[in-house]
Design an enzyme around this catalytic site. Structure first.
Site, PDB file in Angstrom:
ATOM      1  CG  ASN A  82      -0.811  -8.988  -3.439  1.00 59.27           C
ATOM      2  OD1 ASN A  82      -0.530  -8.093  -4.234  1.00 59.27           O
ATOM      3  ND2 ASN A  82      -1.889  -8.938  -2.690  1.00 59.27           N
TER       4      ASN A  82
ATOM      5  CG  ASP B 107      -2.448  -5.983  -5.133  1.00 64.07           C
ATOM      6  OD1 ASP B 107      -2.931  -6.643  -6.067  1.00 64.07           O
ATOM      7  OD2 ASP B 107      -2.919  -5.979  -3.985  1.00 64.07           O
ATOM      8  CG  HIS B 108       2.613  -3.025  -3.963  1.00 65.52           C
ATOM      9  ND1 HIS B 108       1.742  -1.954  -3.905  1.00 65.52           N
ATOM     10  CD2 HIS B 108       2.443  -3.696  -2.803  1.00 65.52           C
ATOM     11  CE1 HIS B 108       1.097  -1.977  -2.754  1.00 65.52           C
ATOM     12  NE2 HIS B 108       1.503  -3.020  -2.066  1.00 65.52           N
TER      13      HIS B 108
ATOM     14  NE  ARG C  20       6.571   9.453 -14.443  1.00 62.15           N
ATOM     15  CZ  ARG C  20       7.813   9.728 -14.861  1.00 62.15           C
ATOM     16  NH1 ARG C  20       8.178   9.423 -16.070  1.00 62.15           N
ATOM     17  NH2 ARG C  20       8.662  10.288 -14.041  1.00 62.15           N
TER      18      ARG C  20
ATOM     19  CG  HIS D 239      -7.102  -5.789  -2.829  1.00 59.11           C
ATOM     20  ND1 HIS D 239      -6.792  -5.306  -1.576  1.00 59.11           N
ATOM     21  CD2 HIS D 239      -8.438  -5.545  -2.983  1.00 59.11           C
ATOM     22  CE1 HIS D 239      -7.879  -4.792  -1.008  1.00 59.11           C
ATOM     23  NE2 HIS D 239      -8.892  -4.918  -1.850  1.00 59.11           N
TER      24      HIS D 239
ATOM     25  NE  ARG E 141      -6.345  -1.360  -1.714  1.00 62.87           N
ATOM     26  CZ  ARG E 141      -6.800  -1.090  -0.474  1.00 62.87           C
ATOM     27  NH1 ARG E 141      -7.853  -0.326  -0.301  1.00 62.87           N
ATOM     28  NH2 ARG E 141      -6.185  -1.581   0.579  1.00 62.87           N
TER      29      ARG E 141
ATOM     30  NE  ARG F  85      -5.566   2.493  -2.758  1.00 66.46           N
ATOM     31  CZ  ARG F  85      -5.596   2.591  -1.440  1.00 66.46           C
ATOM     32  NH1 ARG F  85      -4.572   2.187  -0.729  1.00 66.46           N
ATOM     33  NH2 ARG F  85      -6.640   3.107  -0.831  1.00 66.46           N
ATOM     34  CG  HIS F  86      -2.982  -1.831  -6.331  1.00 64.25           C
ATOM     35  ND1 HIS F  86      -4.016  -2.725  -6.378  1.00 64.25           N
ATOM     36  CD2 HIS F  86      -2.715  -1.618  -5.016  1.00 64.25           C
ATOM     37  CE1 HIS F  86      -4.365  -3.035  -5.143  1.00 64.25           C
ATOM     38  NE2 HIS F  86      -3.612  -2.375  -4.288  1.00 64.25           N
TER      39      HIS F  86
ATOM     40  CD  GLU G 270      -5.627  -9.750  -1.096  1.00 67.80           C
ATOM     41  OE1 GLU G 270      -5.708  -8.526  -0.870  1.00 67.80           O
ATOM     42  OE2 GLU G 270      -4.613 -10.407  -0.897  1.00 67.80           O
TER      43      GLU G 270
ATOM     44  CB  THR H 174      -1.560  -1.897   2.817  1.00 67.42           C
ATOM     45  OG1 THR H 174      -1.726  -3.286   2.499  1.00 67.42           O
ATOM     46  CG2 THR H 174      -1.034  -1.791   4.242  1.00 67.42           C
ATOM     47  CB  THR H 175      -5.617  -5.090   3.760  1.00 68.82           C
ATOM     48  OG1 THR H 175      -5.769  -5.093   2.349  1.00 68.82           O
ATOM     49  CG2 THR H 175      -6.855  -5.660   4.412  1.00 68.82           C
TER      50      THR H 175
ATOM     51  CD  GLU I 284      -4.689 -13.997   3.104  1.00 69.33           C
ATOM     52  OE1 GLU I 284      -5.293 -14.164   2.022  1.00 69.33           O
ATOM     53  OE2 GLU I 284      -3.794 -13.139   3.262  1.00 69.33           O
TER      54      GLU I 284
ATOM     55  CG  HIS J 182      -1.016  -7.558   5.522  1.00 68.54           C
ATOM     56  ND1 HIS J 182      -0.230  -6.563   6.029  1.00 68.54           N
ATOM     57  CD2 HIS J 182      -1.823  -6.976   4.607  1.00 68.54           C
ATOM     58  CE1 HIS J 182      -0.576  -5.417   5.461  1.00 68.54           C
ATOM     59  NE2 HIS J 182      -1.531  -5.643   4.592  1.00 68.54           N
ATOM     60  N   GLY J 183       2.525  -8.608   5.331  1.00 70.62           N
ATOM     61  CA  GLY J 183       3.756  -8.194   6.010  1.00 70.62           C
ATOM     62  C   GLY J 183       4.822  -9.278   6.113  1.00 70.62           C
TER      63      GLY J 183
ATOM     64  N   GLY K 209       3.472 -10.315  -0.942  1.00 72.63           N
ATOM     65  CA  GLY K 209       3.579  -9.376  -2.049  1.00 72.63           C
ATOM     66  C   GLY K 209       4.695  -8.374  -1.932  1.00 72.63           C
TER      67      GLY K 209
HETATM   68  N1  PXP Z   1      -3.170 -10.961   2.177  1.00 75.66           N
HETATM   69  C1  PXP Z   1      -4.052  -9.932   2.124  1.00 75.66           C
HETATM   70  C2  PXP Z   1      -5.480 -10.210   2.456  1.00 75.66           C
HETATM   71  C3  PXP Z   1      -3.644  -8.639   1.747  1.00 75.66           C
HETATM   72  O1  PXP Z   1      -4.526  -7.640   1.701  1.00 75.66           O
HETATM   73  C4  PXP Z   1      -2.285  -8.441   1.392  1.00 75.66           C
HETATM   74  C5  PXP Z   1      -1.845  -7.075   0.950  1.00 75.66           C
HETATM   75  O2  PXP Z   1      -2.438  -6.729  -0.242  1.00 75.66           O
HETATM   76  C6  PXP Z   1      -1.406  -9.536   1.451  1.00 75.66           C
HETATM   77  C7  PXP Z   1      -1.871 -10.775   1.861  1.00 75.66           C
HETATM   78  C8  PXP Z   1       0.033  -9.404   1.087  1.00 75.66           C
HETATM   79  O3  PXP Z   1       0.647  -8.534   1.989  1.00 75.66           O
HETATM   80  P1  PXP Z   1       2.111  -8.001   1.688  1.00 75.66           P
HETATM   81  O4  PXP Z   1       2.047  -7.217   0.431  1.00 75.66           O
HETATM   82  O5  PXP Z   1       2.429  -7.185   2.904  1.00 75.66           O
HETATM   83  O6  PXP Z   1       2.991  -9.214   1.559  1.00 75.66           O
END
Ligand code: PXP
Length: 237
Positions: free
Chosen positions: A6, A8-9, A17, A42, A44, A48-49, A69, A99-100, A150, A190-191, A212
């Site tokens: 992922n 996004d970040h 910036r 994702h 959104r 935001r990203h 996503e 975050t989600t 998921e 996630h995490g 991510g």
């Molecule tokens: N899966 C979903 C559905 C998410 O929303 C996210 C966070 O955007 C992730 C996976 C990835 O999570 P992380 O960035 O904590 O690895």
């Protein structure tokens, strides 16, 4: 087990910036070279990203697969049907969250989610639902026609000791086995990070991981190549 990243970040940092760097598209192409099986973003509602341009560009240039996503809202559904990612993962979305924060409540939103799945299926896009490792949510996902789920691993990731982690892991394993019996594909995320991934990937029934933040954060210190390859090595193939 497939490994999707992922990104996004990367876009979060770029947007700090409002300029072009770091470019998430470049990061995605590099990640493919370093062994990921797919790119996750994702889109959104508040942008935001990741933005719409990112999604459209990724669709054009990546050669693995694109998992988009998104929340089940009209505007984003319209974009998704036009872009046609390889997979859509529906997630709950609240404006004020960082975050989600958890899985979808499929049980209480059967009709709305079924309509969204039907619309996405009309555009020939497979749909995954982001849910807790809860049998009722998984049964409901199957009932309304999801192709995959998921499983939210945030609760597992937040456990403070190994005993609690293994309890949550068992819950996720049972949920995975149940979903597989119903014919659903099972992703998870996630995490997940460099510390907890070895324990987590003991659930070998899971098809695909979505990771991510931990990788993007580590990329800043050691570079994208090392960060991505290190995670690749920790995940059983
Ligand atoms: N899966 C979903 C559905 C998410 O929303 C996210 C966070 O955007 C992730 C996976 C990835 O999570 P992380 O960035 O904590 O690895």
């Amino acid at each position: 087990m497939r490994f999707c990243i992922n990104i996004d970040h990367v876009a979060t940092l770029r947007n700090a910036r409002q300029e072009g760097q770091p470019d998430p598209i470049t990061y995605a192409l590099m990640a493919e070279q370093f062994g990921v099986d797919g790119i996750v973003v994702h889109l959104r509602e508040d942008r935001r990203h990741i933005n719409e341009r990112d999604v459209r560009l990724l669709r054009e240039v990546i050669s693995t697969k694109l998992d988009l996503e998104m929340a089940a809202v009209e505007e984003i559904i319209g974009i998704a049907c036009d872009v046609k990612p390889d997979l859509i993962t529906l997630v709950p979305e609240k404006r004020e969250e960082l975050t989600t924060e958890g899985g979808l409540n499929v049980v209480d939103n059967l009709e709305r989610l079924k309509d969204t799945i039907d619309e996405l299926h009309d555009s020939k896009i497979p749909v995954s639902l982001f849910v807790e490792p809860d049998i009722n949510q998984i049964d409901a996902s199957r009932e309304i026609g999801a192709d995959l789920i998921e499983i939210h691993t945030g609760v597992f990731a937040n456990k403070k000791n190994e005993e609690e982690m293994f309890d949550e892991l068992e819950l996720i394993r049972q949920a995975t086995i149940h979903a597989k019996k119903l014919g659903l594909g099972v992703n998870a995320g996630h995490g997940l990070n460099y510390q907890n991934i070895t324990i987590f990937s003991q659930i070998n029934e899971i098809d695909e991981l979505s990771i991510g933040q931990a990788i993007i954060a580590r990329s800043i210190f050691v570079g994208a190549e090392k960060a991505i390859k290190e995670m690749r090595e920790l995940i059983p193939r």
